[in-house]
Scaffold this motif. Sequence first.
Motif, PDB file in Angstrom:
ATOM      1  N   ARG A 266      43.612  37.249  26.707  1.00  0.00           N
ATOM      2  CA  ARG A 266      42.186  36.948  26.574  1.00  0.00           C
ATOM      3  C   ARG A 266      41.813  35.650  27.306  1.00  0.00           C
ATOM      4  NH1 ARG A 266      38.854  37.072  21.807  1.00  0.00           N
ATOM      5  NH2 ARG A 266      40.677  36.976  20.453  1.00  0.00           N
ATOM      6  N   SER A 267      42.652  34.631  27.176  1.00  0.00           N
ATOM      7  CA  SER A 267      42.315  33.290  27.667  1.00  0.00           C
ATOM      8  C   SER A 267      42.577  33.077  29.149  1.00  0.00           C
ATOM      9  CB  SER A 267      43.106  32.245  26.865  1.00  0.00           C
ATOM     10  OG  SER A 267      42.850  32.367  25.485  1.00  0.00           O
ATOM     11  N   ASN A 268      43.296  34.006  29.789  1.00  0.00           N
ATOM     12  CA  ASN A 268      43.702  33.778  31.172  1.00  0.00           C
ATOM     13  C   ASN A 268      43.422  35.001  32.034  1.00  0.00           C
ATOM     14  OD1 ASN A 268      45.268  31.049  30.932  1.00  0.00           O
ATOM     15  ND2 ASN A 268      46.022  32.317  29.248  1.00  0.00           N
ATOM     16  N   PRO A 269      42.163  35.204  32.414  1.00  0.00           N
ATOM     17  CA  PRO A 269      41.820  36.350  33.261  1.00  0.00           C
ATOM     18  C   PRO A 269      42.221  36.115  34.715  1.00  0.00           C
ATOM     19  CG  PRO A 269      39.882  35.015  32.866  1.00  0.00           C
ATOM     20  CD  PRO A 269      40.980  34.431  32.019  1.00  0.00           C
ATOM     21  N   VAL A 270      42.252  37.181  35.472  1.00  0.00           N
ATOM     22  CA  VAL A 270      42.547  37.095  36.903  1.00  0.00           C
ATOM     23  C   VAL A 270      41.422  36.346  37.617  1.00  0.00           C
ATOM     24  CG1 VAL A 270      42.737  38.465  39.036  1.00  0.00           C
ATOM     25  CG2 VAL A 270      43.955  39.178  36.955  1.00  0.00           C
ATOM     26  N   LYS A 271      41.801  35.467  38.551  1.00  0.00           N
ATOM     27  CA  LYS A 271      40.814  34.759  39.377  1.00  0.00           C
ATOM     28  C   LYS A 271      40.587  35.549  40.667  1.00  0.00           C
ATOM     29  CE  LYS A 271      41.778  30.093  37.669  1.00  0.00           C
ATOM     30  NZ  LYS A 271      42.143  28.696  38.042  1.00  0.00           N
ATOM     31  N   GLY A 272      39.347  35.560  41.123  1.00  0.00           N
ATOM     32  CA  GLY A 272      39.004  36.313  42.320  1.00  0.00           C
ATOM     33  C   GLY A 272      39.637  35.747  43.580  1.00  0.00           C
ATOM     34  N   TYR A 273      39.719  36.593  44.600  1.00  0.00           N
ATOM     35  CA  TYR A 273      40.283  36.174  45.883  1.00  0.00           C
ATOM     36  C   TYR A 273      39.444  35.020  46.439  1.00  0.00           C
ATOM     37  CZ  TYR A 273      43.041  36.924  50.127  1.00  0.00           C
ATOM     38  OH  TYR A 273      43.934  36.786  51.161  1.00  0.00           O
TER      39      TYR A 273
ATOM     40  N   ASP B 146      39.549  41.290  16.354  1.00  0.00           N
ATOM     41  CA  ASP B 146      38.695  41.059  17.510  1.00  0.00           C
ATOM     42  C   ASP B 146      38.886  42.134  18.586  1.00  0.00           C
ATOM     43  OD1 ASP B 146      36.793  39.788  18.994  1.00  0.00           O
ATOM     44  OD2 ASP B 146      38.041  38.094  19.583  1.00  0.00           O
ATOM     45  N   THR B 147      37.932  42.159  19.514  1.00  0.00           N
ATOM     46  CA  THR B 147      37.994  43.030  20.688  1.00  0.00           C
ATOM     47  C   THR B 147      37.476  42.251  21.887  1.00  0.00           C
ATOM     48  OG1 THR B 147      37.628  45.052  19.407  1.00  0.00           O
ATOM     49  CG2 THR B 147      37.127  45.149  21.747  1.00  0.00           C
ATOM     50  N   PHE B 148      38.147  42.374  23.029  1.00  0.00           N
ATOM     51  CA  PHE B 148      37.643  41.734  24.243  1.00  0.00           C
ATOM     52  C   PHE B 148      37.981  42.604  25.446  1.00  0.00           C
ATOM     53  CE2 PHE B 148      41.998  40.193  24.128  1.00  0.00           C
ATOM     54  CZ  PHE B 148      42.393  40.204  25.460  1.00  0.00           C
ATOM     55  N   SER B 149      37.262  42.350  26.534  1.00  0.00           N
ATOM     56  CA  SER B 149      37.453  43.134  27.757  1.00  0.00           C
ATOM     57  C   SER B 149      37.660  42.221  28.960  1.00  0.00           C
ATOM     58  CB  SER B 149      36.238  44.035  28.012  1.00  0.00           C
ATOM     59  OG  SER B 149      36.069  44.966  26.969  1.00  0.00           O
ATOM     60  N   GLN B 150      38.404  42.723  29.924  1.00  0.00           N
ATOM     61  CA  GLN B 150      38.589  42.047  31.200  1.00  0.00           C
ATOM     62  C   GLN B 150      38.607  43.074  32.311  1.00  0.00           C
ATOM     63  OE1 GLN B 150      41.729  39.205  31.630  1.00  0.00           O
ATOM     64  NE2 GLN B 150      41.297  38.181  29.707  1.00  0.00           N
ATOM     65  N   LYS B 151      38.371  42.606  33.533  1.00  0.00           N
ATOM     66  CA  LYS B 151      38.323  43.495  34.685  1.00  0.00           C
ATOM     67  C   LYS B 151      38.756  42.729  35.913  1.00  0.00           C
ATOM     68  CE  LYS B 151      34.876  46.152  37.326  1.00  0.00           C
ATOM     69  NZ  LYS B 151      33.441  46.550  37.362  1.00  0.00           N
ATOM     70  N   PHE B 152      39.471  43.390  36.812  1.00  0.00           N
ATOM     71  CA  PHE B 152      39.775  42.748  38.086  1.00  0.00           C
ATOM     72  C   PHE B 152      39.890  43.780  39.191  1.00  0.00           C
ATOM     73  CE2 PHE B 152      44.153  43.237  36.318  1.00  0.00           C
ATOM     74  CZ  PHE B 152      44.769  43.911  37.370  1.00  0.00           C
ATOM     75  N   ASN B 153      39.812  43.289  40.398  1.00  0.00           N
ATOM     76  CA  ASN B 153      39.979  44.098  41.593  1.00  0.00           C
ATOM     77  C   ASN B 153      41.415  43.911  42.073  1.00  0.00           C
ATOM     78  OD1 ASN B 153      39.994  44.883  44.394  1.00  0.00           O
ATOM     79  ND2 ASN B 153      37.759  44.790  44.360  1.00  0.00           N
TER      80      ASN B 153
ATOM     81  N   TYR C  81      46.680  33.287  44.511  1.00  0.00           N
ATOM     82  CA  TYR C  81      47.724  34.310  44.517  1.00  0.00           C
ATOM     83  C   TYR C  81      48.843  33.991  43.523  1.00  0.00           C
ATOM     84  CZ  TYR C  81      51.575  37.267  46.060  1.00  0.00           C
ATOM     85  OH  TYR C  81      52.618  38.159  46.077  1.00  0.00           O
ATOM     86  N   GLU C  82      49.433  32.814  43.641  1.00  0.00           N
ATOM     87  CA  GLU C  82      50.555  32.443  42.767  1.00  0.00           C
ATOM     88  C   GLU C  82      50.118  32.389  41.313  1.00  0.00           C
ATOM     89  OE1 GLU C  82      53.595  32.254  43.589  1.00  0.00           O
ATOM     90  OE2 GLU C  82      53.375  32.393  45.763  1.00  0.00           O
ATOM     91  N   TYR C  83      48.935  31.849  41.079  1.00  0.00           N
ATOM     92  CA  TYR C  83      48.411  31.770  39.711  1.00  0.00           C
ATOM     93  C   TYR C  83      48.279  33.158  39.099  1.00  0.00           C
ATOM     94  CZ  TYR C  83      44.969  31.265  35.960  1.00  0.00           C
ATOM     95  OH  TYR C  83      44.321  31.327  34.755  1.00  0.00           O
ATOM     96  N   ASN C  84      47.651  34.061  39.848  1.00  0.00           N
ATOM     97  CA  ASN C  84      47.420  35.408  39.322  1.00  0.00           C
ATOM     98  C   ASN C  84      48.718  36.149  39.025  1.00  0.00           C
ATOM     99  OD1 ASN C  84      44.626  35.202  39.366  1.00  0.00           O
ATOM    100  ND2 ASN C  84      44.423  36.128  41.391  1.00  0.00           N
ATOM    101  N   GLN C  85      49.719  35.957  39.882  1.00  0.00           N
ATOM    102  CA  GLN C  85      50.981  36.678  39.714  1.00  0.00           C
ATOM    103  C   GLN C  85      51.682  36.342  38.398  1.00  0.00           C
ATOM    104  OE1 GLN C  85      52.036  39.197  41.722  1.00  0.00           O
ATOM    105  NE2 GLN C  85      50.067  38.863  42.742  1.00  0.00           N
ATOM    106  N   LYS C  86      51.392  35.184  37.837  1.00  0.00           N
ATOM    107  CA  LYS C  86      52.061  34.730  36.617  1.00  0.00           C
ATOM    108  C   LYS C  86      51.311  35.112  35.339  1.00  0.00           C
ATOM    109  CE  LYS C  86      54.008  30.720  39.040  1.00  0.00           C
ATOM    110  NZ  LYS C  86      54.015  29.237  39.135  1.00  0.00           N
ATOM    111  N   LEU C  87      50.159  35.744  35.492  1.00  0.00           N
ATOM    112  CA  LEU C  87      49.330  36.041  34.329  1.00  0.00           C
ATOM    113  C   LEU C  87      49.898  37.184  33.486  1.00  0.00           C
ATOM    114  CD1 LEU C  87      45.769  35.850  35.912  1.00  0.00           C
ATOM    115  CD2 LEU C  87      46.896  34.131  34.484  1.00  0.00           C
ATOM    116  N   LYS C  88      49.686  37.071  32.182  1.00  0.00           N
ATOM    117  CA  LYS C  88      50.147  38.110  31.260  1.00  0.00           C
ATOM    118  C   LYS C  88      49.438  39.440  31.522  1.00  0.00           C
ATOM    119  CE  LYS C  88      52.783  35.275  28.917  1.00  0.00           C
ATOM    120  NZ  LYS C  88      54.252  35.322  29.084  1.00  0.00           N
ATOM    121  N   ILE C  89      48.164  39.392  31.896  1.00  0.00           N
ATOM    122  CA  ILE C  89      47.441  40.638  32.129  1.00  0.00           C
ATOM    123  C   ILE C  89      47.980  41.362  33.358  1.00  0.00           C
ATOM    124  CG2 ILE C  89      45.581  39.635  33.546  1.00  0.00           C
ATOM    125  CD1 ILE C  89      43.696  41.629  32.075  1.00  0.00           C
ATOM    126  N   VAL C  90      48.488  40.609  34.323  1.00  0.00           N
ATOM    127  CA  VAL C  90      49.058  41.230  35.518  1.00  0.00           C
ATOM    128  C   VAL C  90      50.373  41.922  35.173  1.00  0.00           C
ATOM    129  CG1 VAL C  90      49.983  40.796  37.830  1.00  0.00           C
ATOM    130  CG2 VAL C  90      47.883  39.660  37.079  1.00  0.00           C
TER     131      VAL C  90
END
Length: 207
Positions: A118-125, A154-161, A176-185
């Motif tokens: 929930r706290s760490n969504p993907v950051k855009g390019y 609770d319920t939450f949503s996330q979305k990424f390209n 790039y490096e930040y996103n690769q380490k995310l739990k959602i990835v």
Amino acid sequence: MKKILLAFVMLGAATSFAQNDKQAVQSMVDTFTSALEEREIFTYLTTTRYCDGNIQMIKMPNGRMCASKGTFYETYIFWQEEGKSYGKKIDNCGMFGSIELPDSEVYDYFTTHFEAIRSNPVKGYEIAQKETGPLQRTEINNCHKSFTLSNTDDTFSQKFNPFDLTNDAVEANIHYEYNQKLKIVHLDSLLDTAIKQIEGSANFIRI
């Protein structure tokens, strides 16, 4: 006579095609998750994968054809019941039967890392400095992955390209490096495996 025959042909074509849009898919998902909650199952995950403008035509078990009305959406639901993990697919053309998964890896992961996801969504390019004009995008930029995670509180949503996870443009993606380490990835990677298990099951049948 020709006009009457044409009318019958058009009527037959209309009745042989079922056209469902995003709202219809979401309605089926809501119906199914409401049924889960009626059985006091409040912890579940849904993920939807789609590419804008991707239209598909599918032959249904009864022989009729189903054409997606606009974009074709594929939604997968994951939950656990009586100690077993399950997955289910819903798309523009209806539901598939629920599939028992060989392990609980997806369920265990998203429940364990619920808050971190929930706290760490993907950051855009994003590029450090624009030197060659607009960011060059590929066809995959038209594709999207969305996630909704629910538990008893609770319920939450996330979305990424998916493009946001790459370095495919002329300039490097500073996230790039930040996103690769995310739990959602990592969760998305686990989901890819689970989806293959669902669609590869002998019980993967439209209902």
